[in-house]
Scaffold this active site. Structure first.
Site: not given
Ligand code: AMP
Length: 546
Positions: A185, A445
């Site tokens: 992530t 993101w």
């Protein structure tokens, strides 16, 4: 005194073995990259997973090895989940939306030895090949007839690997804390960080989630994971669905409103899972056609806050909206907002208010809200602070990243989510803001700080900040605010610089020149002030639409 019960290790392979025996006709329907629709059952899948496990061992994959996937949602990707973890190796799902730089980094950081790729993503790999470890072997996830002509040296064919392999496999027994899956992530800055799940954490997650959504996980119910298998295990569905006998419909590559509507309609999907951006597309299609896809009754919205108007529109058509919150670091589900039967009697406004919040924690995940000094604040539904979590499905640290781990964990072993929230005395979570300096666009993101670091290197930039501005479709998009040297750079000049490091979709949508940036008392750029200042900012595309 200890209990006198047996201790059997929790293993992911047992989920599929159980499904094959107890829910043998549970289905997996996949829209394939080959263009057709493929149908199989848990019983048949277990046989192919056994063949794949033999094939992996034949390729020399050993316990602890990392095997990567770069693929859409489909049955072959599902098979890899089970075969890789079943032999004690680690299934590393790569997000194809990462920039080339990030992808190269995570393949190296994970130490992947083998990579399975959908035909669609072969061109990405061809471009990256020179940067990737030479020893990395590649398997294309198709049959011989559909193997693309590729410059990837020695690429193997998935179906050929399975051919002739034994359909039975004696799954090895190992410690339940053995690593099973790896997902990276984005951090607020620097390289992506890995969450390394164990067999124990994944099996527990699979047991925990269905009890908070009992009407969904019913044998034969059809669930559509639009949330990708490369994004936190498609929120655990590849494990939860077979365990409970629910069927799965994998959408493949086409995720626009019309394609999703047609697939749901044809396959009578009951529950659909994904980020708000996808559901806005589906809503548009529902409104255009004036009806719901047949059989559609439930939706799980997560990854970003579910916008209230979207909840209202689905509910008005009789679709039960379940808002969920979680993180890659939490396997990922932390809360669900599943409506109980009694709530059907609630006034509409009260119900929509309730569904606009993030719901209640799932069993075995604990929450605390802390103030700026790290002191817990009351769960009174008003006091806001950073949300910390703890539990069997939460990471205890990042994969081989001591500094990121140290930054995320507090002294008592809780994990800091970077989300700002309050909680009512009866456990309802509301996310009010984000402490981490990141932008979430369509569920993916973008690091503001990484963008800023590159832009700062431009000679015509004195100072800069990247902030999120609200966007109807993508939820948020990046805006670049620059205090210039002289006349300042043009957007094209900045883009040219950024494209060396970022994927095109990660670039700011607009550049605004300002005389100076607002600063905090400690001299840092005040993102809070900037976000307020530009809250109503219209991006060029939005201005054009007016
Ligand atoms: P990821 O690890 O990519 O799944 O992102 C997790 C982050 O997404 C959380 O820490 C939140 O900032 C955001 N997020 C996820 N679900 C929600 C939600 N339902 N409402 C608001 N933010 C969410």
């Amino acid at each position: 005194m200890l209990g006198t019960m047996m201790h059997r290790p929790l293993r992911i392979a047992d989920i599929l073995t159980f499904a094959a025996e107890c829910h043998p006709d549970g289905e997996i329907v996949s829209v394939r990259t080959e263009g057709d629709v493929h149908r199989t059952t848990y019983r048949e899948t277990a046989l192919r997973v056994a063949q794949l496990a033999h094939a992996l061992q034949g390729l020399g994959v050993a316990p602890g090895d990392r095997v990567a996937t770069l693929a859409w949602n489909g049955y072959r990707h599902f098979e890899l989940y089970y075969a890789i973890s079943g032999i004690g190796a680690v299934c590393h799902t790569i997000n194809p939306r990462l920039s080339a730089e990030q992808m190269t980094y995570i393949v190296g950081h994970a130490g992947d030895t083998l990579l399975f790729v959908d035909t669609t993503f072969v061109p990405i790999l061809e471009k990256l090949r020179g940067e990737l470890p030479e020893a990395l072997r590649i398997v294309v996830m198709t049959d011989r007839a559909h193997m693309p002509g590729t410059t990837l040296d020695g690429a193997l064919c998935y179906e050929e690997l399975l051919e002739g392999q034994d359909e039975a496999f004696d799954w090895p027994e190992f410690d339940e804390n053995t690593a099973a899956a790896l997902c990276y992530t984005s951090g607020t800055t620097g390289e992506p960080k890995g969450a390394l799940y164990s067999h124990r954490s994944m099996v527990l997650h699979s047991l925990i989630v269905p009890i908070s959504m009992p009407t969904v996980f019913v044998p034969g119910r059809r669930i559509l994971p639009v949330v990708p298998l490369f994004h936190v295990n498609a929120w655990g569905l590849p494990y939860t669905a077979p365990l409970t006998g629910a069927s799965m419909v994998f959408p493949g590559a086409k995720l626009d409103g019309a394609s999703v509507f047609d697939l749901m309609d044809r396959e009578k999907v009951y529950s659909a899972w994904g980020v708000p951006t996808v559901w806005l597309g589906l809503l548009g299609e529902i409104e255009k056609r004036g009806r719901l896809p047949e059989g559609f009754g439930h939706i799980v919205v997560g990854g970003s806050a579910a916008p209230r108007p979207m909840i209202e529109k689905f509910e008005a058509r009789g679709v039960d909206v379940c808002h969920a919150w979680g993180m890659t670091e939490m396997s990922p589900i932390g809360t669900t907002g599943q409506q109980s039967p009694a709530m059907a009697e609630w006034p509409k406004d009260r119900l929509i208010d309730w569904k606009s919040r993030q719901g209640r924690r799932v069993f075995s995940v604990d929450f605390k809200i802390v103030d700026e000094d790290g002191r817990p604040v009351p769960h009174d539904g008003k006091t806001v602070g950073e949300l910390y979590v703890r539990g069997n499905t939460v990471i205890g640290g990042y994969f081989e990243n001591a500094s990121a781990t140290a930054a995320a964990m507090d002294a008592d072993g809780w994990f800091g989510t970077g989300d700002v929230a309050h909680i009512t005395p009866d456990g309802i979570l509301t996310i009010t803001d984000r402490a981490k300096d990141l932008i979430k666009s369509g569920g993916e993101w973008i690091s503001s700080l990484d963008l800023e670091n590159v832009v700062m290197a431009h000679p015509k930039v004195a100072n800069c900040a990247v902030i999120a501005v609200p966007h109807e479709k993508w939820d948020e998009r990046p805006l670049l605010v620059v205090a210039p040297v002289g006349e300042g750079p043009t957007k094209a000049e900045v883009d040219e610089l950024l494209l060396k490091h970022f994927a095109r979709w990660q670039l700011p949508d607009d550049l605004v020149l300002v005389e100076e940036l607002p600063l905090t008392a400690t001299g840092k750029v005040s993102k809070l002030t900037l976000r307020r200042q530009f809250a109503q900012y219209q991006l060029p595309e939005q201005r054009a639409a007016v």
